[in-house]
Write a protein that holds these residues in place. Sequence first.
Motif, PDB file in Angstrom:
ATOM      1  N   SER A  37       0.911  -1.479   0.320  1.00 35.64           N
ATOM      2  CA  SER A  37      -0.286   0.041  -0.189  1.00 35.64           C
ATOM      3  C   SER A  37       0.794   1.428   0.247  1.00 35.64           C
ATOM      4  CB  SER A  37      -0.527   0.161   1.620  1.00 35.64           C
ATOM      5  OG  SER A  37       0.030  -0.345   2.525  1.00 35.64           O
ATOM      6  N   ASN A  38       0.468   2.404  -0.541  1.00 38.30           N
ATOM      7  CA  ASN A  38       0.919   3.369  -0.187  1.00 38.30           C
ATOM      8  C   ASN A  38       0.464   4.120   1.220  1.00 38.30           C
ATOM      9  OD1 ASN A  38      -0.937   3.691  -2.502  1.00 38.30           O
ATOM     10  ND2 ASN A  38       1.097   5.225  -3.052  1.00 38.30           N
ATOM     11  N   PRO A  74       2.703   8.613   1.305  1.00 39.74           N
ATOM     12  CA  PRO A  74       2.314   8.237   0.121  1.00 39.74           C
ATOM     13  C   PRO A  74       2.961   8.251  -1.446  1.00 39.74           C
ATOM     14  CG  PRO A  74       1.019  10.010   0.187  1.00 39.74           C
ATOM     15  CD  PRO A  74       1.604  10.334   1.221  1.00 39.74           C
ATOM     16  N   ASN A  75       3.763   9.528  -1.309  1.00 42.48           N
ATOM     17  CA  ASN A  75       4.502   9.561  -2.940  1.00 42.48           C
ATOM     18  C   ASN A  75       5.581   8.789  -3.239  1.00 42.48           C
ATOM     19  OD1 ASN A  75       2.113  10.731  -4.119  1.00 42.48           O
ATOM     20  ND2 ASN A  75       3.255  12.841  -3.098  1.00 42.48           N
ATOM     21  N   ILE A 106       6.519   2.756   0.600  1.00 47.49           N
ATOM     22  CA  ILE A 106       5.544   1.377   0.196  1.00 47.49           C
ATOM     23  C   ILE A 106       5.530   1.034   1.652  1.00 47.49           C
ATOM     24  CG2 ILE A 106       5.271  -0.406  -1.023  1.00 47.49           C
ATOM     25  CD1 ILE A 106       4.092   2.004  -2.894  1.00 47.49           C
ATOM     26  N   PHE A 163       4.355  -1.754  -8.142  1.00 48.68           N
ATOM     27  CA  PHE A 163       4.070  -0.211  -8.081  1.00 48.68           C
ATOM     28  C   PHE A 163       4.378   0.322  -9.663  1.00 48.68           C
ATOM     29  CE2 PHE A 163       7.875  -0.027  -5.543  1.00 48.68           C
ATOM     30  CZ  PHE A 163       8.252   1.624  -5.734  1.00 48.68           C
ATOM     31  N   GLN A 192       6.572   9.974  -8.640  1.00 44.97           N
ATOM     32  CA  GLN A 192       6.053   9.796  -7.996  1.00 44.97           C
ATOM     33  C   GLN A 192       5.306   8.698  -7.862  1.00 44.97           C
ATOM     34  OE1 GLN A 192       3.766  13.482  -8.075  1.00 44.97           O
ATOM     35  NE2 GLN A 192       5.446  13.931  -6.056  1.00 44.97           N
ATOM     36  N   ILE A 193       4.919   7.685  -6.486  1.00 45.36           N
ATOM     37  CA  ILE A 193       3.989   6.350  -6.802  1.00 45.36           C
ATOM     38  C   ILE A 193       2.911   6.641  -6.872  1.00 45.36           C
ATOM     39  CG2 ILE A 193       4.023   4.250  -5.359  1.00 45.36           C
ATOM     40  CD1 ILE A 193       6.268   4.762  -3.633  1.00 45.36           C
ATOM     41  N   GLY A 237      -1.300   6.143  -6.759  1.00 45.15           N
ATOM     42  CA  GLY A 237      -1.842   5.691  -5.540  1.00 45.15           C
ATOM     43  C   GLY A 237      -2.981   4.232  -6.148  1.00 45.15           C
TER      44      GLY A 237
END
Length: 517
Positions: free
Chosen positions: A291-292, A297-298, A301, A388, A395-396, A398
């Motif tokens: 999950s983020n 979150p960006n 993990i 991901f 950036q990761i 969502g």
Amino acid sequence: MLKRLSLFIAAALLSCAAFGQSAPGFTFGQVPTPGQWNSYFSGKMDFSMPQAAGNVLTSNGSGWFSAPPANNGTVTSVSVNPANGFSGMVANPTTTPSITLGTSVTGILFGSGLGISAAVPANFPTLNQNTTGNAATATLATTATNATTATTALAVTGETFPASGQIVGTTDTQTLSNKTFVAPALGTPVSGVATNLTGTASGLTAGNVSGVVAINNGGTGQSSASAAFNALSPMTTTGDIAYESAAGTASRLPIGSTSQVLTVVSGKPAWATSGTGLTMVNGYINGFTLSNDGTTPNSVIDVAAGQAADSANAVMMTGTAFTKSTAGAWAAGSGGSGMGTGLTVAASTWYHVFAIIKGGAFDVYFDTSPTAANAPAGTTAFRYIGSFKTNASSQILGFTQYGQTFLWTVSANDLSSGNAVSETAITISTPPGFVTTAIFEAALNPSAVGDLFRLFPGTSTQHIALIGGLVTGTSNRAYVQVPTNSSAQVSYLVTSSSDSATLATVGYINPHVAPVW
């Protein structure tokens, strides 16, 4: 009477000759007249003697006497010459001397009449009253009366003993230190603190024992539970296991090597290579949900705790909850950076998450390779647990994972205005390197009623999804699932090049990760 006087005078005259006087010419028995007496002595007795103190009358050996002046002088210093065991010292030796005598002998002094020396046993007589032996080995032959209190001295007729406190009586209160009881055996004391005892202690409990008891006396030699356990434990090395090898016998099982598993051999624990003596479930995985991160979150993990067989189905990997960042090269431990060897985070790039064993410890890292080609040096086992993707700003993106289903927070528009009339492959937003099942929101705006929008797994020639154009000028929509190939591709075609097809990738189903149980 006259005869006796004559003899006396004659003797006197003879004596006077000793003073150097000449003979007066008298005959024997003659009595001198007063005139003769005075005449003779008036000229013969002028002996002048000095009157100074200390004069001594001295003969010259020829019948003459003289009185020379008395000897005199000054004492300048006084000293003591050590001899016969004596020594001394002189204070004020040149003015008013004061002499102090001492001795150079150490020990008991023995006088021989000529001097003093150190006494030896032979200088003492043999003791014979109430004793046996000599002075060096004398033993008491008289029965002593015991002291009954600490203030009563031991009394023996004809003997003198030390005061109370140096001899212990039957009812005295005393403290014994550094004593070893040989016989009889020392019983368990009612109370008090016993030190330096030897032998077997019985009847002792936590209530009447204090202090640290040595291991060789039945204790642990320690004052805390953890230290006591360590002192008695057979373990010597990190990772050792203590077990009972026989009834009442503690033994040590040394730590096994990396990737070995604990098993049982002949009723005892043993380390074995994975696959030896046990069954590994191929492909097993549970947990490790991605999950983020809730705070960052960006770039971070979160990985849930889980368990899985490694990629070779040789090692069972167990991991606790972890977090890893895309900020830099991999660093050991949760909270560290997670990029694989030589990698930095890039825009619009897929990254695969791997659980690993490195240096015998569980960890997590990110790789662009689906086969863990960039794993940290020293990695001995790995297992893929998810993927991901980054956006144009590195950036990761969502996402949410539900077991094997991953749903994008924002759907990815992977096909717009598609009008290929022959089967055409397109790359979609699913992890490359793995066969997954894409979840699409598909739409067709047909140019004619009855036109079709077909979808094919990967590059297969057999379509698996079909959307018909029921109304022209209006999008006809449907949610469909289509398997991809390992290049994250599906294929499509439409009936007419005037048709317009779109695909929004909602998510995908990844069969390589843990399902929801």
